[in-house]
Design an enzyme around this catalytic site. Sequence first.
Site, PDB file in Angstrom:
ATOM      1  N   ARG A  51       1.168   0.034   8.513  1.00 13.34           N
ATOM      2  CA  ARG A  51       0.550   1.302   8.918  1.00 13.34           C
ATOM      3  C   ARG A  51      -0.450   1.139  10.061  1.00 13.34           C
ATOM      4  O   ARG A  51      -1.089   2.112  10.453  1.00 13.34           O
ATOM      5  CB  ARG A  51      -0.142   1.947   7.717  1.00 13.34           C
ATOM      6  CG  ARG A  51      -1.279   1.113   7.165  1.00 13.34           C
ATOM      7  CD  ARG A  51      -1.688   1.500   5.742  1.00 13.34           C
ATOM      8  NE  ARG A  51      -2.827   0.726   5.304  1.00 13.34           N
ATOM      9  CZ  ARG A  51      -2.758  -0.523   4.881  1.00 13.34           C
ATOM     10  NH1 ARG A  51      -1.578  -1.145   4.841  1.00 13.34           N
ATOM     11  NH2 ARG A  51      -3.832  -1.180   4.484  1.00 13.34           N
ATOM     12  N   GLN A  52      -0.641  -0.059  10.560  1.00 11.62           N
ATOM     13  CA  GLN A  52      -1.576  -0.291  11.654  1.00 11.62           C
ATOM     14  C   GLN A  52      -0.751  -0.748  12.856  1.00 11.62           C
ATOM     15  O   GLN A  52      -0.529  -1.937  13.070  1.00 11.62           O
ATOM     16  CB  GLN A  52      -2.633  -1.316  11.227  1.00 11.62           C
ATOM     17  CG  GLN A  52      -3.436  -0.823  10.023  1.00 11.62           C
ATOM     18  CD  GLN A  52      -4.435  -1.829   9.486  1.00 11.62           C
ATOM     19  OE1 GLN A  52      -4.820  -2.782  10.167  1.00 11.62           O
ATOM     20  NE2 GLN A  52      -4.885  -1.620   8.248  1.00 11.62           N
ATOM     21  N   ASN A 112      -1.130  -5.103   6.558  1.00 10.97           N
ATOM     22  CA  ASN A 112      -1.629  -4.155   7.560  1.00 10.97           C
ATOM     23  C   ASN A 112      -0.523  -3.637   8.483  1.00 10.97           C
ATOM     24  O   ASN A 112      -0.614  -2.530   9.013  1.00 10.97           O
ATOM     25  CB  ASN A 112      -2.708  -4.798   8.434  1.00 10.97           C
ATOM     26  CG  ASN A 112      -3.907  -5.305   7.660  1.00 10.97           C
ATOM     27  OD1 ASN A 112      -4.501  -6.309   8.006  1.00 10.97           O
ATOM     28  ND2 ASN A 112      -4.272  -4.606   6.582  1.00 10.97           N
ATOM     29  N   GLU A 153      -3.755  -8.932   8.253  1.00  9.50           N
ATOM     30  CA  GLU A 153      -2.908  -9.422   7.178  1.00  9.50           C
ATOM     31  C   GLU A 153      -1.547  -8.755   7.268  1.00  9.50           C
ATOM     32  O   GLU A 153      -1.399  -7.698   7.893  1.00  9.50           O
ATOM     33  CB  GLU A 153      -3.557  -9.133   5.818  1.00  9.50           C
ATOM     34  CG  GLU A 153      -4.907  -9.793   5.642  1.00  9.50           C
ATOM     35  CD  GLU A 153      -5.578  -9.398   4.338  1.00  9.50           C
ATOM     36  OE1 GLU A 153      -4.970  -8.587   3.591  1.00  9.50           O
ATOM     37  OE2 GLU A 153      -6.680  -9.883   4.059  1.00  9.50           O
ATOM     38  N   CYS A 160     -18.854  -3.176 -23.999  1.00 11.50           N
ATOM     39  CA  CYS A 160     -18.374  -3.271 -25.374  1.00 11.50           C
ATOM     40  C   CYS A 160     -16.916  -2.829 -25.472  1.00 11.50           C
ATOM     41  O   CYS A 160     -16.147  -3.361 -26.285  1.00 11.50           O
ATOM     42  CB  CYS A 160     -19.256  -2.433 -26.305  1.00 11.50           C
ATOM     43  SG  CYS A 160     -19.363  -0.699 -25.823  1.00 11.50           S
ATOM     44  N   VAL A 206     -21.387  -3.673  10.817  1.00 15.38           N
ATOM     45  CA  VAL A 206     -22.523  -2.839  11.194  1.00 15.38           C
ATOM     46  C   VAL A 206     -23.351  -2.636   9.936  1.00 15.38           C
ATOM     47  O   VAL A 206     -22.964  -1.907   9.022  1.00 15.38           O
ATOM     48  CB  VAL A 206     -22.055  -1.486  11.773  1.00 15.38           C
ATOM     49  CG1 VAL A 206     -23.252  -0.641  12.181  1.00 15.38           C
ATOM     50  CG2 VAL A 206     -21.152  -1.719  12.977  1.00 15.38           C
ATOM     51  N   ARG A 227       0.826  -1.211   0.000  1.00 16.10           N
ATOM     52  CA  ARG A 227       0.000   0.000   0.000  1.00 16.10           C
ATOM     53  C   ARG A 227       0.860   1.261   0.000  1.00 16.10           C
ATOM     54  O   ARG A 227       0.523   2.254  -0.632  1.00 16.10           O
ATOM     55  CB  ARG A 227      -0.932   0.026   1.204  1.00 16.10           C
ATOM     56  CG  ARG A 227      -2.231  -0.765   1.056  1.00 16.10           C
ATOM     57  CD  ARG A 227      -2.057  -2.145   0.513  1.00 16.10           C
ATOM     58  NE  ARG A 227      -3.265  -2.957   0.563  1.00 16.10           N
ATOM     59  CZ  ARG A 227      -3.301  -4.213   0.172  1.00 16.10           C
ATOM     60  NH1 ARG A 227      -2.213  -4.788  -0.293  1.00 16.10           N
ATOM     61  NH2 ARG A 227      -4.414  -4.908   0.236  1.00 16.10           N
TER      62      ARG A 227
END
Length: 983
Positions: free
Chosen positions: A453-454, A450, A447, A570, A490, A49
Site C-alpha cells: 500500500r506504499q 509496506n 518492510e 486478574c 518528532v 494488513r
Amino acid sequence: MISKVCHLSLFSRIEQAQSFSLGPVNFPPSSPPTMAADSMEIDDSLYSRQRYVLGDNAMQQMAQSSVFLSGMGGLGVEIGGLTITFNMTFSDFVFSQQRILVEAVYPRVAELNPYVHVDVASFTLDNNTDLSFLRKYQCVILTEARLSLQKRVNEFCHSQQPPIRFIGCDAYGICVRVFCDFGEEFEVSDPTGEEPKEIFIQSVTQGNPGVVTCMDNRTHGLQTGDRVLFREVNGMVELNGTAWEVSVLSPHSFAIGDTSHLQPYAHGGFFVLVKTPRTYRFAPLQIHTAMLALDSFQEQHSRLPNTPSSLRSKQMNAELVRCLSRTARGTLPPLAAAVGGLASQEVLKALTGKFAPLQQWFYLDAIEVVRPLQSLPAEEFSPRGDRYDGLRACVGESMCLELHKLRVFMVGCGAIGCEMLKNFALLGVGLAKCSGEVCITDPDLIEKSNLNRQFLFRPHDIQKPKSTTAAFTTLQINPDIQLDAHLNKVCPATEGIYSDSFFSGLHLVVTALDNVEARRYVDSRSVSNQKALLDSGTMGTKGHTEIIVPNLTESYNSHRDPPEEEIPFCTLKSFPAVIEHTIQWARDKFESSFVHKPSIYNLFWQTHSSAEAVLQRMQARESLEGVFQVIKLLSRRPSQWEQCVVLARLKFDNPLPLVNSSSSFLGLFWQSPKRPPSPTEFDLKDSLIDSMFFFFCFFGFQDLSEETVARILCDVKIPEYQPLEKVETDETAKKPDQMKMTLSSEEEREAITQLEEAIAANKVTPERLQMNPLQFEKDDDSNGHMDFVASASALRARMYSIEAADRLKTKRIAGKIIPAIATATAAVAGLVALELIKVVGGYGFDSFKNCFFNLAIPVVVLTETAPVKRTHIRDNINFSIWDRWTIYGHEDFTLSDFINAVREKYGIEPTMVVHGVKMLYVPVMPGHSKRLKLTMHKLIKPSVERRYVDLTVSFAPETDGDEDLPGPPVRYYFIRDADGETP
C-alpha cells in the site's frame, strides 16, 4: 449471511435521476470462480494488513479475477495503481497521445505487484468496437469516456450471464462521479466488514418480549432489526444456538421474541451479532443534473465546455453550473485521488462480494476550492503548455504559484505519507525555483508488508529508510520539487532540530502518523508556532481527516478519544473469557520468558563484576536487587539441548493450577463470564503442544529429531500438582510488581547454595553470564515468535473452553496490527490535499471540511470544522488555544517582576505560575512567598542556549470558592534581543 442488492443499469435509468429505488430480489447467484479458492497461497509478508480488511476468501477471489480498465488519465492511473491485485488489461482508449501515455504507465503499474499479470490492449475502444472480447473479464472500468460509449458498454456487461460488473468513473474539473452496475442482483457476503463481538449477558427476562441486559453496562452496538445468536446460556437453554431479531431498548439492553414459555434464565451466556441481508436505497444528488448537462454538451459539440456560460439549465444551481463549465477541461489531482480510492474499492467489491456496493451513483465536488476564484480574470485559467495546465484550469495561475512557493513539513512517510508526496508532486508543492520546500521525516525502514500500500517503494527498497527512498521516487514524478528527507522522530528529544526557528520557516504541517501520542505532540508544536496542521488516518476501509487552522478551528488536542480498554491482570491470570484474553496472556508469556527475564539477567551481571563477589555479599546478608531471580535463572540455564527439552516439559505443567471441581467452595463461583479451566494432557502428537514446546526448547540450540526428544522425555520426572480448594479472586490477585518478595532464611540459604554450586561447576563463565533477549517480531515467520504465541493462546483457550482464533487473527491481536488497504489511503490523502489548497488560499472558516468515510458501506460524510472556543477570564479578557502572551525579562528579572509585568500588560495578576510539572509559585505552598525575590534564571535554571520558556499561569476567580481560572501560555524571554524583537 448473504445480502442481495438489485442494481439499475446505466442505459435504462440514467435520464431518470429522480426515480432510483432499490429493493431485495431473488435471482440465482453468480457462477463461482473456476479455480478452487483454497488452491492459492497468500503471501502474508506482503498482504497481511490487507488480509485483515478483506479476508482470505475475498483475496483469493481477487487473485482469480480479470479486470479491463479503459482510460489512462489521472483517474485511470489512480484506479490502475490501487487495484493492482489481479489480472488487468489497460486500453489506450481513443486518442494517439493516450496510447503513448498507456505505454509509459504500463511498466510502472506492472512493477507494483509481481504477482499480477498486466496487459495493454492494442485496439481502440469506441462505439464501433466489437465488445465480445469483454466476456473474459469479471469487471470493466471506463474512465472519462463519452456517455454514449459508457451506456453501450454497460448494456453489454449487464446482458451477460453471469453479468460483467461495470463501473464508470469521470473527473471533470471540480466534479467527480462513480457509477456501478453489478447486474440484476449482486450477492454481498459481508456488508460492513465489522467483526462481531461477543457480549456477555447479565439477565434475560421471561416475557413477551423477553429483555436481554448486557453485563457490566456494556454497550451492545446493535440496531433494531439486527439478529443475534446466543451461546452458553444457563437456565434458559432453549436460546443456545438460536438467532433472534432484536428491538433496541437502550445502549445496554434490547428486546427479543416471546420468552415466556422458556425456562427461567439462571446465569451466564453471551450473544454475537449475525450478519443479515439488508435492502439498500439511495437518493440522487442535484449535481447529477449538472453532470448530465455536461454529457449532453459533449455529445452535441464533441468537446468539453471552456467558458462559465457554456452550460445552461433552469433546473440547476447556477453557481455549480458556472464552476463546472469553467473547470471541466481541468483536473484536480487530489479529487481524482479521492474518487480513485472509492472507485477502486468498488472494483474489489465487484470481484469478491465483500462489503456493500455503491447504490449506485456517487458524486463529489470541490466547489469550495474554486468559489473564491470566480472573480479572477479568464487569463488566470489559460493554459501555458506545462504540466500544471489541468490544475491551472481549476484554481488559476496565482494559486499555482502559491503552491509552488509552499514550505511544508510532513511527519511520517508510510502509506498516507507516500500518497501525500504523490499529491504534492502533482500539485507542484514546494518547487525549488520558487524557494519552496517539502521537508519529510520518518525513522522507520521499509518492510515487505509496506509494499502492498506504499507505492513509492519497490521490493529492492526493503530495509532502506522510508523518507529518503520516498523522496527519491517522488523526484522521479516531479524533479522540480525541493525535498529534504530526515530520519528523525518528532518528539521532545529532537526539539533542537525541529525548533521554533524551524517552524517559523514553514507555511503548514502535515501529519501522516499512526499513533495518537505522536499526533498530540506535533499538534502542540503547531499550535505553539501558529501553523496550520492537516491530520488524517485510516483503519481498514475507514478514514478521517481533520483540518486545523490558526485562530479559526480547534486543535487535535482539543478533544480526547476514550482510552483503550485494558484487560485486568486478574482476568489474564485466572479468568480468561474471550480469545483476546488468551492471546494477550500468551503475548505476556513471550515477553516475560524471552525478553524481560533475560534483560534483568544481563543488567544484573553488568552491574556486578563477578559471581564470587555476589556470593560474598550474599553471605554477608547484603540486599541485592533481583539476585534471587538471577540465581534461579543461572542455576537452571541449560548448556545442552537435552536440558532444554526437560525444562520445556516441566514448563508445560507449570502454568495452570488444577481446580478441584468437586470442591464445595466453588459453588457458583465459575458463573459467566468466568470459565473453569481443565488440564490438557501432554502429547507431542498434538500440533499446538508441539509448536509451543519446541519453541521453549529452541532458545539458542539446534533441533533434534522427534525420536531423540521422545527418549529424553521418558526420563523426565513430572511433579504432582495438588488441586486447589480455593481460587484467587479479583481482590486478592495482584500484579507481580505490586507484590513484595519475602524470602525465608531457608530460601536465602538455598540461593547461596545454588550460586556456590554454579561457581564450583564453572557455570559462571562470561558467556554464561550473558543472555540474548528476543524482540517480538510478528512479520518474520522463520523466527517462531508467532508460532509460540498462537500455540500458547490456543492451548489456554482449550483449557478454558474458548473458541480458538486462527493464526492470522492471533497475529493481528498480538501484534496490535491496524488493518490497512490502499484504497482508503488514497482517498484520505486526496481529501487532505484538497484542504491544503484552501489553507494556501487563506479561505474562510466555512470553506474548510473535515471528513469521515467508510468505503465498505459506503458512506462519505463531510462536516464543518469545529470553531475555536474562547475562554472568558473576566470583563473583556479572554483567550483561545491560539493565543500566547509574551513577557520580556532580563538577567535580574525576579518572579515578582514577572507577575507585575503580566498584570500591567494584560490587566490581570497571576495567582499561580507553573513551568512544566514544576510549580514556581503557589501562594498557599510553604516557602513560596520567599520565591518572589528570586530571579527567573535561578528558578528555572535554563540551559545556555535556551532563549525562552512557556509558562502556565492561573488567575483568581471572580467569586470566592470557585477554582482558579486558567490562562493562555505565557512565553517568557530571558533577554530581549538588540532590536527589541523576539529572539
